[in-house]
Design a protein around this motif. Sequence first.
Motif, short mmCIF file in Angstrom:
data_model
loop_
_atom_site.label_atom_id
_atom_site.label_comp_id
_atom_site.label_asym_id
_atom_site.label_seq_id
_atom_site.Cartn_x
_atom_site.Cartn_y
_atom_site.Cartn_z
N ARG A 22 -24.44 111.41 66.40
CA ARG A 22 -25.07 111.79 67.67
C ARG A 22 -24.30 112.90 68.37
O ARG A 22 -24.71 113.36 69.43
N PHE A 23 -23.18 113.34 67.78
CA PHE A 23 -22.30 114.24 68.51
C PHE A 23 -21.99 115.51 67.72
O PHE A 23 -22.08 115.56 66.50
N SER A 24 -21.61 116.53 68.46
CA SER A 24 -21.07 117.75 67.89
C SER A 24 -19.93 118.20 68.80
O SER A 24 -19.56 117.49 69.75
N PHE A 25 -19.39 119.39 68.53
CA PHE A 25 -18.30 119.91 69.35
C PHE A 25 -18.58 121.36 69.70
O PHE A 25 -19.02 122.15 68.86
N ALA A 26 -18.33 121.68 70.95
CA ALA A 26 -18.59 123.03 71.45
C ALA A 26 -17.29 123.65 71.95
O ALA A 26 -16.47 122.97 72.58
N PRO A 27 -17.07 124.94 71.65
CA PRO A 27 -15.86 125.60 72.17
C PRO A 27 -15.91 125.70 73.69
O PRO A 27 -16.97 125.89 74.27
N ARG A 28 -14.74 125.56 74.30
CA ARG A 28 -14.62 125.67 75.76
C ARG A 28 -13.61 126.76 76.09
O ARG A 28 -12.44 126.48 76.40
N VAL A 50 -14.91 114.21 65.10
CA VAL A 50 -14.32 115.50 64.76
C VAL A 50 -14.27 115.67 63.24
O VAL A 50 -14.60 116.74 62.71
N LEU A 51 -13.87 114.62 62.54
CA LEU A 51 -13.81 114.69 61.07
C LEU A 51 -15.19 114.98 60.49
O LEU A 51 -15.34 115.80 59.59
N ARG A 52 -16.20 114.31 61.02
CA ARG A 52 -17.57 114.58 60.56
C ARG A 52 -17.97 116.02 60.84
O ARG A 52 -18.58 116.69 60.00
N PHE A 53 -17.62 116.50 62.02
CA PHE A 53 -17.94 117.87 62.42
C PHE A 53 -17.27 118.88 61.49
O PHE A 53 -17.90 119.85 61.03
N LEU A 54 -16.00 118.67 61.19
CA LEU A 54 -15.27 119.59 60.33
C LEU A 54 -15.82 119.59 58.90
O LEU A 54 -15.90 120.64 58.25
N LEU A 55 -16.22 118.43 58.42
CA LEU A 55 -16.75 118.34 57.06
C LEU A 55 -18.11 119.01 56.91
O LEU A 55 -18.50 119.40 55.81
N LYS A 56 -18.84 119.13 58.02
CA LYS A 56 -20.17 119.74 57.96
C LYS A 56 -20.13 121.26 58.10
O LYS A 56 -21.15 121.92 57.93
N LYS A 57 -18.97 121.82 58.42
CA LYS A 57 -18.88 123.26 58.62
C LYS A 57 -19.15 124.00 57.31
O LYS A 57 -18.67 123.60 56.24
N ASP A 58 -19.89 125.10 57.41
CA ASP A 58 -20.24 125.87 56.21
C ASP A 58 -19.00 126.47 55.55
O ASP A 58 -18.89 126.53 54.33
N ASN A 59 -18.08 126.94 56.36
CA ASN A 59 -16.86 127.56 55.83
C ASN A 59 -15.68 126.59 55.93
O ASN A 59 -14.65 126.89 56.54
N LEU A 60 -15.86 125.43 55.34
CA LEU A 60 -14.84 124.38 55.40
C LEU A 60 -13.53 124.87 54.80
O LEU A 60 -13.48 125.33 53.66
N GLU A 61 -12.46 124.79 55.59
CA GLU A 61 -11.13 125.12 55.11
C GLU A 61 -10.31 123.83 55.06
O GLU A 61 -10.10 123.20 56.10
N PRO A 62 -9.84 123.43 53.89
CA PRO A 62 -9.10 122.17 53.78
C PRO A 62 -7.74 122.26 54.47
O PRO A 62 -7.21 123.35 54.71
N TYR A 63 -7.18 121.11 54.74
CA TYR A 63 -5.89 121.02 55.42
C TYR A 63 -4.77 120.73 54.42
O TYR A 63 -4.94 119.93 53.49
N ASP A 64 -3.64 121.37 54.65
CA ASP A 64 -2.47 121.16 53.80
C ASP A 64 -1.74 119.87 54.18
O ASP A 64 -1.13 119.23 53.33
N LEU A 65 -1.78 119.53 55.45
CA LEU A 65 -1.09 118.33 55.94
C LEU A 65 -1.94 117.67 57.01
O LEU A 65 -2.42 118.34 57.93
N ILE A 66 -2.14 116.37 56.87
CA ILE A 66 -2.80 115.59 57.92
C ILE A 66 -1.81 114.53 58.39
O ILE A 66 -1.36 113.69 57.61
N PHE A 67 -1.46 114.63 59.67
CA PHE A 67 -0.50 113.70 60.27
C PHE A 67 -1.28 112.66 61.06
O PHE A 67 -2.12 113.00 61.91
N ILE A 68 -1.00 111.38 60.79
CA ILE A 68 -1.76 110.29 61.40
C ILE A 68 -0.79 109.30 62.04
O ILE A 68 -0.02 108.64 61.34
#
Length: 356
Positions: A22-28, A50-68
């Motif tokens: 139900r959500f997306s993200f808009a630049p502010r 956010v993860l869903r939003f990033l995965l749907k991007k056409d020009n998806l750039e993977p991450y080298d490090l994910i800190f959790i």
Amino acid sequence: MIWSKFLAELPQIKQHLFNQSRFSFAPRPDLNIGMGSPDFSLFIGDNLEVLRFLLKKDNLEPYDLIFIDPPYNSRKDAIINDYPSSKSSIWYNGCTHLQWLKMMYNRLFFSSKLLNPERGVILLCCDDKEHPYLRLMLDLILGENNFIGTYIWKSFEGVKDNAIFTHSHTYILIYAKNLKSLKKVIKESKTHALFKQSGSILDSFDSSIKAREELFNTLGIISEKIKSDLHKADWIRFLNPKPLDLLGFLLEKWTFVPNARVLDLFSGTSSLLISSMHHNLKKQHQVSVSGIQYPFPLVDFFRSPRAEYPEISKLVLSDLTLIRLKQTLIQNSWNEKYQIRVWKQILKPRNNFSKL
């Protein structure tokens, strides 16, 4: 027993992952900080969205490090409820163990899809209680053959008088997307010598109380009531910033290429963003960091009734973080060097809901 229950519900959990978003993200741009290179981003919203939003991007750039660095499911945590049919969207006093495992699986599953296939690494902080379950979960998602090791970070110094056993450490689990490929990357990188030198026991102390006070001092409105409660560990839910030197060490060790992309899944007060700015001044290979922060009301950090904190009653965590980031740039004369772009979660029009 709990792991068996989790595995039994796993098919339903996976099905829920691909429900309509139900959500997306808009630049502010009105909230952006600094005027330099836009190497940093702050997403304000639910990190699962956010993860869903990033995965749907056409020009998806993977991450080298994910800190959790997630909530540890103690009675002091605020935990996002991923199942909107439930009454509450946030559990403020912990949740059931099964609910916590579901919450973590959802985020770890999508995080694994965002990792660079050759050199991607996940660093996951946890305590004694959840350590064995998260090991099993990451084995399930990434494969046990991609487990690298565990840091034991001595995160607390001293002994608690009222405790039978003092837990003075935090685990940091390390997994690769593809360990075989990662070993080749490490061997070819300039950090190879660093790998041989460092061990698995980390000492890095920052006073949580001092760090909490500094955070609220950035607002310029810290009252005696707030100051008093910040000194009561049992009265603070989940406000424990990680030491900048610890985060700097992890960035140096687990990023291997110029302009490495880093994602901070539970950004808290954005200490990793600040640490990465210091890192970029000192190190040859730069990093680009995106943080994700849920807009928790600041009053919910405390256990007293909301009415006792009128000065922060209308503020959320991102208000505090944006001020902290702005002050960091000003104090270090980095306003012309760095820029932090801000994105905010928005509700999609009903006819535009989409599956991942």
